[in-house]
Each structure stands twice: as C-alpha cells, then as structure tokens.
Design a protein around this motif. Structure first.
Motif, mmCIF file in Angstrom:
data_model
loop_
_atom_site.group_PDB
_atom_site.id
_atom_site.type_symbol
_atom_site.label_atom_id
_atom_site.label_comp_id
_atom_site.label_asym_id
_atom_site.label_seq_id
_atom_site.Cartn_x
_atom_site.Cartn_y
_atom_site.Cartn_z
ATOM 1 N N THR A 135 1.114 -1.254 -0.181
ATOM 2 C CA THR A 135 -0.262 0.209 -0.163
ATOM 3 C C THR A 135 1.038 1.304 0.182
ATOM 4 O O THR A 135 0.800 2.579 -0.868
ATOM 5 C CB THR A 135 -1.071 0.340 1.046
ATOM 6 O OG1 THR A 135 -1.981 -0.929 0.874
ATOM 7 C CG2 THR A 135 -1.674 1.534 1.330
ATOM 8 N N THR A 136 2.153 1.285 1.064
ATOM 9 C CA THR A 136 2.799 2.161 0.722
ATOM 10 C C THR A 136 3.456 2.736 -0.680
ATOM 11 O O THR A 136 3.394 3.724 -1.314
ATOM 12 C CB THR A 136 3.680 2.448 1.972
ATOM 13 O OG1 THR A 136 3.338 2.131 3.135
ATOM 14 C CG2 THR A 136 4.787 2.936 1.974
ATOM 15 N N LEU A 137 4.031 1.762 -0.646
ATOM 16 C CA LEU A 137 5.007 1.284 -2.828
ATOM 17 C C LEU A 137 3.604 2.011 -3.496
ATOM 18 O O LEU A 137 4.396 3.326 -4.782
ATOM 19 C CB LEU A 137 5.296 0.823 -2.801
ATOM 20 C CG LEU A 137 6.131 0.171 -3.654
ATOM 21 C CD1 LEU A 137 7.432 0.849 -4.194
ATOM 22 C CD2 LEU A 137 6.032 -1.583 -4.607
ATOM 23 N N GLY A 138 2.016 1.426 -2.927
ATOM 24 C CA GLY A 138 1.319 1.637 -4.800
ATOM 25 C C GLY A 138 1.185 3.607 -4.190
ATOM 26 O O GLY A 138 1.394 4.190 -5.235
ATOM 27 N N ILE A 139 1.452 3.831 -3.407
ATOM 28 C CA ILE A 139 1.039 5.160 -3.492
ATOM 29 C C ILE A 139 2.044 5.693 -3.431
ATOM 30 O O ILE A 139 2.440 7.341 -4.087
ATOM 31 C CB ILE A 139 0.174 5.747 -1.833
ATOM 32 C CG1 ILE A 139 -1.110 4.718 -1.356
ATOM 33 C CG2 ILE A 139 -0.434 7.078 -1.361
ATOM 34 C CD1 ILE A 139 -1.703 5.107 -0.065
ATOM 35 N N ARG A 140 2.740 6.062 -3.065
ATOM 36 C CA ARG A 140 3.726 6.796 -3.446
ATOM 37 C C ARG A 140 4.807 6.422 -4.669
ATOM 38 O O ARG A 140 5.451 7.124 -5.440
ATOM 39 C CB ARG A 140 5.841 6.228 -2.250
ATOM 40 C CG ARG A 140 5.728 6.388 -0.659
ATOM 41 C CD ARG A 140 6.542 6.214 0.174
ATOM 42 N NE ARG A 140 6.555 6.503 1.198
ATOM 43 C CZ ARG A 140 7.199 7.397 1.557
ATOM 44 N NH1 ARG A 140 7.779 7.877 0.717
ATOM 45 N NH2 ARG A 140 7.257 8.406 2.547
ATOM 46 N N GLN A 141 3.832 5.058 -5.622
ATOM 47 C CA GLN A 141 4.421 5.235 -6.910
ATOM 48 C C GLN A 141 3.560 6.338 -7.682
ATOM 49 O O GLN A 141 3.738 6.151 -8.855
ATOM 50 C CB GLN A 141 4.148 4.013 -7.801
ATOM 51 C CG GLN A 141 5.786 3.659 -7.133
ATOM 52 C CD GLN A 141 5.814 1.324 -7.212
ATOM 53 O OE1 GLN A 141 5.491 1.085 -7.422
ATOM 54 N NE2 GLN A 141 7.363 1.492 -7.655
ATOM 55 N N VAL A 142 2.742 7.033 -7.510
ATOM 56 C CA VAL A 142 1.751 7.483 -8.635
ATOM 57 C C VAL A 142 2.086 8.230 -8.786
ATOM 58 O O VAL A 142 3.371 9.594 -8.107
ATOM 59 C CB VAL A 142 0.340 8.285 -7.567
ATOM 60 C CG1 VAL A 142 -0.217 8.511 -8.200
ATOM 61 C CG2 VAL A 142 -0.344 6.897 -7.387
ATOM 62 N N ARG A 143 1.697 8.973 -10.275
ATOM 63 C CA ARG A 143 2.628 9.595 -10.462
ATOM 64 C C ARG A 143 2.439 11.294 -10.584
ATOM 65 O O ARG A 143 1.579 11.277 -10.127
ATOM 66 C CB ARG A 143 2.749 10.067 -12.278
ATOM 67 C CG ARG A 143 3.375 8.833 -12.815
ATOM 68 C CD ARG A 143 2.949 9.585 -14.363
ATOM 69 N NE ARG A 143 0.928 8.942 -14.780
ATOM 70 C CZ ARG A 143 0.445 9.195 -15.535
ATOM 71 N NH1 ARG A 143 2.096 9.313 -16.639
ATOM 72 N NH2 ARG A 143 -0.659 9.263 -15.998
ATOM 73 N N GLU A 144 3.453 11.876 -10.340
ATOM 74 C CA GLU A 144 3.427 13.601 -9.014
ATOM 75 C C GLU A 144 2.436 14.484 -10.040
ATOM 76 O O GLU A 144 1.734 15.280 -9.527
ATOM 77 C CB GLU A 144 4.905 14.257 -8.760
ATOM 78 C CG GLU A 144 5.485 14.981 -8.557
ATOM 79 C CD GLU A 144 4.647 15.212 -7.152
ATOM 80 O OE1 GLU A 144 3.692 16.584 -6.170
ATOM 81 O OE2 GLU A 144 4.769 14.352 -7.344
ATOM 82 N N GLU A 145 2.329 14.658 -11.116
ATOM 83 C CA GLU A 145 2.037 14.899 -12.491
ATOM 84 C C GLU A 145 0.127 15.235 -12.209
ATOM 85 O O GLU A 145 -0.524 16.019 -11.967
ATOM 86 C CB GLU A 145 1.980 15.129 -13.959
ATOM 87 C CG GLU A 145 1.733 13.684 -14.556
ATOM 88 C CD GLU A 145 3.293 12.569 -14.470
ATOM 89 O OE1 GLU A 145 3.532 12.164 -15.282
ATOM 90 O OE2 GLU A 145 4.964 13.268 -13.102
#
Length: 298
Positions: free
Chosen positions: A168-178
């Motif tokens: 869950t942490t990994l998935g949210i952190r990998q969401v594109r910044e744009e």
C-alpha cells in the motif's frame, strides 16, 4: 537452558500484559471468538452444491471457463476426500484474519506513504514481523488468549499483515507527481487526492498486497493448528503425529487446492486494474486536449 536478558525482558513484558490486562484480553477473545464462530457457521450453513456454483461463477467472471472447470474439479476433490468441513473452517479463519489484517494494514500503509518518519518506523517493524519465525508468534498468543481459534487468528494477523502495509505504501508513493499536481491545480484537498487519485492508481499494488496477505494467512493458519486452530491444518498435524502418509497428503492437497483458488481469484483483481489503467493511458495518449498546441508525432 536459561534465556538471556533480552529473552527475560520479552517474557516479563508478556507476563505484565497478562497480569494487568487479563480482563481486556478475555473480553476481546470472547468478541473475536463470536465473530469467527458466526462466520464459520454461516459458511457451513451453505450447501456444498451452492458453494460450488458460487465459486465456479466467480471463477468464470474473473478468469474464464478453463479456470472455472479447475475450481469445480478442485472443490469436488476436496469433498470426495471428506475434507469439506475442515476446508470451510480454514476458509473462515483465513477470511477473518485477512479482513482484520486489511483493516489495520491499509491505514498503516497510507500513513507510511504520507509520512517519511512513519515509513521508517513501519519498515523496521515490518522487517521484524516478517523475519520472526512463525512458531514464535504462537507463544505469546497462547499465554494471552489461551488455546483455540482466537489466538490462532491473532497470530495469523501479525504474521500476514506486512505485505499489505508495504505494498500500500509502495503503490501510493509510485503515483505520478503530475497527477497529484493536476489534482491540486483543481483545488483538491488532501483527502480528495487520496481517495480520487492516489488509491485508485495504487489499486494494483494494493491488490497484490491483499493476495500476499491471503497466502501468508493460509500458511499461518496451518501452522496454528498446533494451538487448536482446527481445519485442514489439524488434519495435516494429525498425519504428522500418526506418521500417516495418506492423511498428511490429503490434508496438504486440500491446502494446496484452496491456496490456488484464492490466489488466482484475488490476483485477477489486480491484473484487471492494471489493464484498465493501461487502456485509459492509450486512449489519452494520441491527442491530449489538455496540452494546447501539442500535435501527434509519427
């Protein structure tokens, strides 16, 4: 063999909890035990044919006809071996442990994704939880909650929770910044960013965590048969105690078939989410109206 200072500290901590909070543990044990019994009785009340149709229908919906035929054959084999009651009991324990792990683990994963300090603390704690031998969890669980299904489920929750927290942490952190910048430019609050952008885009990773949590819960429920969890694990344990190859093999085969069914079904949700994201990305790529003056290049 005497324990060292560290072992003595752990023993004293568990004894302190038992002596001073025994009433709370008893109340929690009674509540959780009632929920597990209700779930098990509910699943046991469904006739085998109805359960067979339900599982095959879900298998057709998620994976197709071939896997549905496999599910039907697997459940018929379990029923033929006379292990349906034990399988239902194991399934109830896995569902209870997995649901509890998700209720606790997903919020922890979100917290870790939104706070670097929390992520550092959680990572160290999860490393400890994942590398500690599974049998060790049974000792404090038995001391605090006695024998039976309740300590088995609690030990299973502790053992199986790390994957869903990490992914869950990994998935949210990998969401594109744009994507986040676009949401902020439209005035989205942090809660709206989380629910409408981060969690939907992190869903494939979260579903992979759910899948791994279910698999670890199933493996731990079998180990927890040593403290009275029942189900297929007890059947396997009986084969070990009697040195009966037939009983042990049948129990192990039941666990394998149940694990394959649960693994493929939960895995399908993450795969479908990834395909849907890829399709949306392809649709948006050829001509992006949000970027004025941009022309498609060949």
């Amino acid at each position: 063999m005497n324990s060292s200072v560290i072992g003595k500290f752990a023993e004293d901590a568990v004894n302190f909890l038992f002596l001073h909070f025994r009433g709370g543990f008893d109340a929690f044990s009674a509540s959780l035990g009632a929920v597990i019994k209700l779930l098990e009785d509910g699943l046991a009340a469904v006739p085998f044919i109805a359960m067979l149709v339900i599982f095959m229908g879900i298998a057709i919906w998620r994976r197709g006809v071939v896997f549905s035929v496999f599910v039907g054959a697997a459940l018929l084999a379990i029923h033929y071996m006379g292990l349906w009651t034990q399988t239902v009991s194991t399934l109830a324990l896995v569902v209870a442990a997995t649901f509890s792990s998700l209720v606790i683990g997903v919020p922890l994963g979100i917290w870790g994704a939104r706070s670097n300090r929390a992520e550092v603390v959680l990572r160290s704690l999860l490393d400890f939880m994942q590398t500690m031998p599974a049998f060790v969890y049974l000792i404090p669980a038995v001391i605090l909650f006695g024998l039976g299904r309740v300590p088995a489920v609690i030990a299973t929750i502790v053992f199986s929770m790390p994957p869903v927290v990490r992914l869950t942490t990994l998935g949210i952190r990998q969401v594109r910044e744009e994507l986040l910048e676009a949401g902020r430019s439209f005035g989205s609050t942090d809660a709206q960013l989380l629910w409408k952008i981060q969690l939907p885009n992190a869903l494939p990773s979260i579903m992979a965590g759910v899948n791994q949590t279910i698999m670890m819960a199933l493996s731990m429920v079998v180990v927890a048969s040593m403290i009275g969890a029942g189900g297929l694990g007890e059947y396997v344990l009986s084969g070990i105690q009697r040195l009966d190859i037939g009983i042990g093999f049948e129990g192990g085969l039941g666990v394998v078939l149940l694990a394959i069914i649960l693994d493929r079904l939960t895995e399908s949700f993450g795969v479908k989410s990834k395909k849907k994201k890829a399709r949306k990305k392809l649709v948006a790529t050829p001509a992006d109206p949000a970027t004025p003056g941009k022309t498609a290049q060949t």
